[in-house]
Enzyme design. Structure first.
Site, PDB file in Angstrom:
ATOM      1  N   TRP A 184      28.924  44.042  74.207  1.00  0.00           N
ATOM      2  CA  TRP A 184      27.507  44.383  74.330  1.00  0.00           C
ATOM      3  C   TRP A 184      27.033  45.383  73.289  1.00  0.00           C
ATOM      4  CZ3 TRP A 184      27.744  49.474  74.841  1.00  0.00           C
ATOM      5  CH2 TRP A 184      28.943  49.989  75.342  1.00  0.00           C
ATOM      6  N   LYS A 219      28.926  33.532  72.288  1.00  0.00           N
ATOM      7  CA  LYS A 219      28.850  34.015  73.669  1.00  0.00           C
ATOM      8  C   LYS A 219      28.541  35.502  73.706  1.00  0.00           C
ATOM      9  CE  LYS A 219      31.592  35.592  76.863  1.00  0.00           C
ATOM     10  NZ  LYS A 219      30.595  36.449  77.517  1.00  0.00           N
ATOM     11  N   GLY A 264      36.095  42.702  71.044  1.00  0.00           N
ATOM     12  CA  GLY A 264      36.125  43.254  72.400  1.00  0.00           C
ATOM     13  C   GLY A 264      37.342  44.148  72.535  1.00  0.00           C
ATOM     14  N   GLU A 276      38.778  41.515  66.534  1.00  0.00           N
ATOM     15  CA  GLU A 276      38.273  42.842  66.167  1.00  0.00           C
ATOM     16  C   GLU A 276      38.251  43.663  67.439  1.00  0.00           C
ATOM     17  OE1 GLU A 276      37.587  44.005  63.257  1.00  0.00           O
ATOM     18  OE2 GLU A 276      37.732  42.156  62.126  1.00  0.00           O
ATOM     19  N   LEU A 277      39.223  44.566  67.591  1.00  0.00           N
ATOM     20  CA  LEU A 277      39.359  45.262  68.871  1.00  0.00           C
ATOM     21  C   LEU A 277      38.983  46.732  68.720  1.00  0.00           C
ATOM     22  CD1 LEU A 277      42.647  43.443  69.882  1.00  0.00           C
ATOM     23  CD2 LEU A 277      40.282  42.665  70.091  1.00  0.00           C
ATOM     24  N   CYS A 300      33.351  51.061  68.018  1.00  0.00           N
ATOM     25  CA  CYS A 300      34.782  50.803  67.846  1.00  0.00           C
ATOM     26  C   CYS A 300      35.377  51.725  66.797  1.00  0.00           C
ATOM     27  CB  CYS A 300      34.998  49.345  67.473  1.00  0.00           C
ATOM     28  SG  CYS A 300      34.039  48.858  66.053  1.00  0.00           S
ATOM     29  N   GLU A 319      41.302  54.476  74.336  1.00  0.00           N
ATOM     30  CA  GLU A 319      39.957  54.391  73.784  1.00  0.00           C
ATOM     31  C   GLU A 319      38.986  54.667  74.926  1.00  0.00           C
ATOM     32  OE1 GLU A 319      38.185  50.590  72.992  1.00  0.00           O
ATOM     33  OE2 GLU A 319      37.330  51.319  71.125  1.00  0.00           O
TER      34      GLU A 319
HETATM   35  P1  NAD Z   1      35.425  43.259  76.593  1.00  0.00           P
HETATM   36  O1  NAD Z   1      36.723  42.961  75.951  1.00  0.00           O
HETATM   37  O2  NAD Z   1      35.393  43.591  78.038  1.00  0.00           O
HETATM   38  O3  NAD Z   1      34.412  42.023  76.403  1.00  0.00           O
HETATM   39  C1  NAD Z   1      34.170  41.441  75.143  1.00  0.00           C
HETATM   40  C2  NAD Z   1      33.660  40.030  75.330  1.00  0.00           C
HETATM   41  O4  NAD Z   1      34.695  39.220  75.883  1.00  0.00           O
HETATM   42  C3  NAD Z   1      32.477  39.895  76.300  1.00  0.00           C
HETATM   43  O5  NAD Z   1      31.582  38.925  75.792  1.00  0.00           O
HETATM   44  C4  NAD Z   1      33.123  39.392  77.567  1.00  0.00           C
HETATM   45  O6  NAD Z   1      32.264  38.665  78.395  1.00  0.00           O
HETATM   46  C5  NAD Z   1      34.198  38.493  76.997  1.00  0.00           C
HETATM   47  N1  NAD Z   1      35.305  38.221  77.916  1.00  0.00           N
HETATM   48  C6  NAD Z   1      35.745  38.974  78.953  1.00  0.00           C
HETATM   49  N2  NAD Z   1      36.815  38.399  79.531  1.00  0.00           N
HETATM   50  C7  NAD Z   1      37.044  37.245  78.852  1.00  0.00           C
HETATM   51  C8  NAD Z   1      38.033  36.216  78.966  1.00  0.00           C
HETATM   52  N3  NAD Z   1      38.981  36.253  79.903  1.00  0.00           N
HETATM   53  N4  NAD Z   1      37.989  35.215  78.084  1.00  0.00           N
HETATM   54  C9  NAD Z   1      37.058  35.177  77.110  1.00  0.00           C
HETATM   55  N5  NAD Z   1      36.088  36.098  76.956  1.00  0.00           N
HETATM   56  C10 NAD Z   1      36.099  37.139  77.829  1.00  0.00           C
HETATM   57  O7  NAD Z   1      34.800  44.423  75.731  1.00  0.00           O
HETATM   58  P2  NAD Z   1      33.546  45.340  76.063  1.00  0.00           P
HETATM   59  O8  NAD Z   1      33.946  46.348  77.080  1.00  0.00           O
HETATM   60  O9  NAD Z   1      32.352  44.499  76.313  1.00  0.00           O
HETATM   61  O10 NAD Z   1      33.363  46.044  74.633  1.00  0.00           O
HETATM   62  C11 NAD Z   1      34.034  47.169  74.265  1.00  0.00           C
HETATM   63  C12 NAD Z   1      35.267  46.868  73.434  1.00  0.00           C
HETATM   64  O11 NAD Z   1      34.920  46.155  72.239  1.00  0.00           O
HETATM   65  C13 NAD Z   1      35.913  48.143  72.972  1.00  0.00           C
HETATM   66  O12 NAD Z   1      37.318  48.056  73.070  1.00  0.00           O
HETATM   67  C14 NAD Z   1      35.483  48.240  71.524  1.00  0.00           C
HETATM   68  O13 NAD Z   1      36.273  49.044  70.724  1.00  0.00           O
HETATM   69  C15 NAD Z   1      35.509  46.805  71.117  1.00  0.00           C
HETATM   70  N6  NAD Z   1      34.730  46.627  69.873  1.00  0.00           N
HETATM   71  C16 NAD Z   1      35.397  46.356  68.702  1.00  0.00           C
HETATM   72  C17 NAD Z   1      34.682  46.231  67.508  1.00  0.00           C
HETATM   73  C18 NAD Z   1      35.353  45.916  66.183  1.00  0.00           C
HETATM   74  O14 NAD Z   1      34.685  45.394  65.296  1.00  0.00           O
HETATM   75  N7  NAD Z   1      36.627  46.205  65.991  1.00  0.00           N
HETATM   76  C19 NAD Z   1      33.297  46.369  67.521  1.00  0.00           C
HETATM   77  C20 NAD Z   1      32.667  46.661  68.726  1.00  0.00           C
HETATM   78  C21 NAD Z   1      33.401  46.771  69.897  1.00  0.00           C
END
Ligand code: NAD
Length: 488
Positions: free
Chosen positions: A149, A173, A226, A248-249, A282, A380
């Site tokens: 988000w 998505k 994510g 990209e985590l 991130c 994190e």
């Molecule tokens: P999240 O991992 O909970 O969700 C990310 C996405 O994955 C969402 O769209 C979610 O609906 C989807 N998702 C959830 N479960 C899934 C599954 N089982 N299968 C497929 N898709 C699924 O992350 P969040 O809490 O929304 O975002 C924060 C995280 O994102 C933090 O760890 C942050 O560091 C990371 N992030 C990384 C970068 C980067 O470029 N490295 C940039 C921004 C955010």
């Protein structure tokens, strides 16, 4: 309440059901969001597959694809104020940041628009006299692009831009938290005139939407942003069809200040590095490593600056720090701060849950020099919490900086040029910023190691990641093929 639909096969649809999205600054619902479940995911993937294999998209020249991306860039730029309003309302990200970021997102689309007809194959000087051999760069296929988000217009641009430039089709998505801006962005995709099915935009919850998408047999590549735990789910479900992935985590990025640094700049950059985007970044510089001789001075300056950060409604242009995106996230963050203080970390400022509506959290600084195993130093947090550790010398700084399972970004502040070069080599991270922090550009690759993922976004290499190489052998001789039992 405002309504936002899914975008599948060139049409807007209300999905399987509607769910409420809450304004994080008040906690009250403000929008109704269409939810995709298995049937909608299937329809979106089928549309993307159709558009990839037949119809106008595969017949289009790369230059024509570039023109469509240019049109999208213009539309994003024109709609930036409206998209910023929606993103701020839906995620709590402050209007100062969404306005600037979305205007810049248009430049990402422009960069990839220009790149579309520069993704070249190659001709090989092959070691056989009667053969022409060349390599075609072809689009990898149907891409599932999954974003969290925070900064989702930005995070989708770094996937959509190169994927479309390369000729792929995409199911994008949005997160179930704050999905409205991406669904609003779908209206611009429609207006730009992409053929139906080339870009599909959906949202929904993990089991019925995200997991169905990543396990889908017709997905060729997954571009995911994510957290690491979700990334593991993505890898497990994509293993079934062996889709390629880029991940990209998160990060736990070290921000290192040596005693010889320009302290005013370093402190300002650290304030931006951890408190901008309310820490929901991130690349947040969430671990400050500061040389012992200046530690107390830097802590006092940071605390003083943090106390003057303007917290308020995210839509107010004076606001510098807004609410966290969800109440769930605030509760988790506060739990880790409390546990860290209980483990002996010294609370310099913040750390107290504010009263009143909205998921606000104050700028918080913890000195963890005596508590290297405090949970705030390891996990994190994705919030406005800075964990500080003192260090003695360069070797000590490198040891602490690399003592993490993550490896996304890092910052080094020093006036010593040769030391800066040694630090650049020694730090294990995908990005090193020297005497600056949190700078990004479509021209520069972005990504990490270890728990921060693999693959790079941004730059030419990202577009190549959405291609596959086809090797072509063409025999130029009219003579009969000799001995069929010898490999040539
Ligand atoms: P999240 O991992 O909970 O969700 C990310 C996405 O994955 C969402 O769209 C979610 O609906 C989807 N998702 C959830 N479960 C899934 C599954 N089982 N299968 C497929 N898709 C699924 O992350 P969040 O809490 O929304 O975002 C924060 C995280 O994102 C933090 O760890 C942050 O560091 C990371 N992030 C990384 C970068 C980067 O470029 N490295 C940039 C921004 C955010």
């Amino acid at each position: 309440m405002e309504q936002f639909d899914l975008y599948i096969d060139g049409a807007f649809t209300p999905g399987a059901a509607r769910f409420e999205s809450r304004d994080p600054s008040t906690g009250t619902p403000w929008a109704l969001i269409a939810e995709a479940r298995a049937a909608e995911v299937d329809a979106a993937v089928a549309a993307a597959k159709r558009a990839f294999r037949s119809g106008p998209w595969p017949a289009m020249t790369a230059t024509a694809r570039g023109k469509l991306l240019h049109r999208l860039a213009d539309l994003v730029q024109a709609a930036a104020p409206e998209l910023a309003r929606i993103e701020t309302r839906d995620t709590g990200k402050i209007i100062r940041e969404t306005s600037a970021q979305i205007a810049y997102v248009a430049d990402y689309y422009r960069y990839y628009a220009g790149l579309a007809d520069k993704i070249e194959g190659a001709h090989l000087p092959i070691d056989k006299p009667d053969m022409e051999v060349w390599l075609r760069r072809e689009p990898i296929g149907v891409v599932a692009a999954i974003v969290p988000w925070n900064s989702q217009l930005f995070l989708s641009a770094v996937k959509l831009g190169p994927a479309l430039a390369a000729g792929c089709t995409v199911v994008l998505k949005a997160s179930e938290d704050g999905p409205a801006p991406l669904l609003a962005f779908a209206r611009l995709v429609h207006e730009a005139g992409f053929p139906p099915g080339v870009v599909n935009v959906i949202t929904g919850f993990a089991p019925d939407c995200g997991a169905v998408l990543t396990a889908h047999p017709d997905i060729d590549h997954i571009a995911f942003t994510g957290g690491p735990e979700t990334a593991r789910h993505v890898l497990r479900s994509s293993a079934e069809n062996l889709a390629s992935t880029s991940l990209e985590l998160g990060g736990k990025s070290p921000f290192i200040i040596f005693a010889d640094a320009d302290l005013d700049s370093a402190v300002n950059a650290q304030i931006a590095g951890i408190f901008a985007a309310t820490g929901q970044s991130c690349v947040a510089g969430s671990r400050l490593l500061v040389q012992d001789s200046i530690r107390e001075k830097v802590l006092a300056t940071l605390a003083d600056r943090a106390a003057r950060i303007v917290s308020g409604p995210p839509g107010d242009s004076a606001t510098e720090i807004g609410p966290l995106c969800t109440e769930r996230q605030r509760a988790q963050l506060h739990g880790i701060v409390t546990a860290s203080v209980a483990a002996g970390a010294r609370l310099i400022c913040g750390g107290v849950l504010p009263e009143g509506p909205g998921s606000y959290y104050p700028p918080t600084i913890l000195d963890c020099t005596e508590t290297p195993d405090a949970p705030c130093l390891r996990q994190e947090l994705f919030g406005p919490v800075l964990s500080v550790t003192g260090f003695t010398d360069e070797a000590d700084a490198i040891r602490i900086a690399n003592d993490t399972a993550y490896g996304l970004a890092s910052g080094v502040f020093t006036r010593d040029l040769t030391r800066a070069h040694r630090m650049i080599r020694a730090i294990r991270a995908g990005i090193v910023w020297v005497n600056t922090y949190r700078a990004v550009s479509p021209i520069a690759p972005f990504g990490g190691h270890g728990l921060s993922g693999h693959g790079r976004e941004g730059g030419l290499a990202a577009a190549l990641d959405f291609t596959t190489v086809k090797t072509v052998w063409l025999r130029t001789s009219d003579d009969p093929i000799p001995d069929p039992f010898v490999m040539r």
